[in-house]
Design an enzyme around this catalytic site. Sequence first.
Site, PDB file in Angstrom:
ATOM      1  CE1 TYR A 161      -5.260   6.423  -1.062  1.00 25.32           C
ATOM      2  CE2 TYR A 161      -5.262   7.146   1.225  1.00 25.32           C
ATOM      3  CZ  TYR A 161      -5.323   6.131   0.290  1.00 25.32           C
ATOM      4  OH  TYR A 161      -5.425   4.830   0.703  1.00 25.32           O
ATOM      5  CG  HIS A 168      -4.347  -4.292   0.617  1.00 20.63           C
ATOM      6  ND1 HIS A 168      -3.603  -3.909  -0.483  1.00 20.63           N
ATOM      7  CD2 HIS A 168      -4.360  -3.204   1.441  1.00 20.63           C
ATOM      8  CE1 HIS A 168      -3.187  -2.668  -0.323  1.00 20.63           C
ATOM      9  NE2 HIS A 168      -3.629  -2.211   0.832  1.00 20.63           N
ATOM     10  CG  ASP A 219      -2.140   0.905   1.044  1.00 19.22           C
ATOM     11  OD1 ASP A 219      -3.152   0.486   0.464  1.00 19.22           O
ATOM     12  OD2 ASP A 219      -2.036   2.062   1.496  1.00 19.22           O
TER      13      ASP A 219
END
Length: 402
Positions: free
Chosen positions: A313, A371, A180
């Site tokens: 982000y 994940h 990630d």
Amino acid sequence: MPADIHPFQLHVPDEALVKLKEKLALATYFDEVDFSDDWGYGVPQSDLKRLVNYWRDGFDWRAQEAKINTLPQYTTTVEIDGFGPFEIHFVYEKSKQPNSIPLLFSHGWPGSFLEVEKILKPLTAPKSGPSFHVVAPSLPNFGPSQGASKPGFGAAQYAEAMHKVMLNLGYDRYVTQGGDWGFKITRTMGFLYPDHCLASHLNMVLARRPAFTTAPLQYLMDRLLPKTAGEKLGLQRSKWFNRDGMGYNNLMSTKPSTIGAALADSPVALLAWIYEKLHDWTDNYPWTDDEILTWVSIYQFSRAGPAANARIYFEIQSPSRKAPAPNTLDYNPKTKLGLSIFPQDIVMPPKLWGRTLGPVVFENRHADGGHFAAHERPELLVADLQAMFKENGPALSGIRFS
């Protein structure tokens, strides 16, 4: 222990717990419809109500906090160029075995330092194979670490913070592990600090299709050779994510303050925002309600607040705001790579695509897992790290650590 490393114990103030319960007691839900519990529309309302009620009336944060505090935790202060001093929280377990390898474990979103919990002992005190000194920081803006108060805190700044944590611990040379945001941050470390970051193991692999101008042989092989069954499934999973799973990313990378307002004010919104990903991004992992609420509580009680994490982000991905940093999809010849692919991760490129990132010395494509590899399949991730960094192996051949 160096003088600027300080022991840490997590303690959420009583008033924060009271405020949380008061907010949960005022939870408002949308009207029931025929598809209220359809995952295709998002988090099922029945799940959300169950978790909210348990968070309010049954969940024992103090018991979870005491469990977390059995982890060896510390803080240190690092100076980030243009941003001043940052206090960084981290889990740190030093192996007692000789020639252990310093390993930085970097979490992503919506994970935290808690992801290292299941792999800590197997890596620091293995029955056989290489051992590691494991360092698992809370990224700035996450968990107990300090948040950024000025704009522009991007990939280079996250990488600088992680690098300086390792230097403060006395590790001039180290390896990294990440998925990630840990992918982008540890990849950035490899570009910026190649003499220090000797190798990186990645459990989420972002890679472009080979281009003729930069990798003509790989370009031809990618188009002429058939894909394996696993690679075809991986491309389908990646297509699903880009089509149906990117909404959160698009919002946080363009308007983080908009979703931040909901996350800061409403623990119900925060729970739904994170719980959806814990469900969608794992391979049928049997989450308990205590696990879910502990993960979400780390965000609820984070030092910088529940909204701060969304800004990573924006600062790293927004075209209008992205701070200068290496492109982590470019080829880096100086840092050796290990790649672990889990079939229920959110992106899974074919094997050849991973070769566009750098010199791959280890790769394993697993039959199951998702994940959050360190939490879902800790034994598989540990085995991959030990295989990659085995004595006299290609990752660290001829390199010794004191």
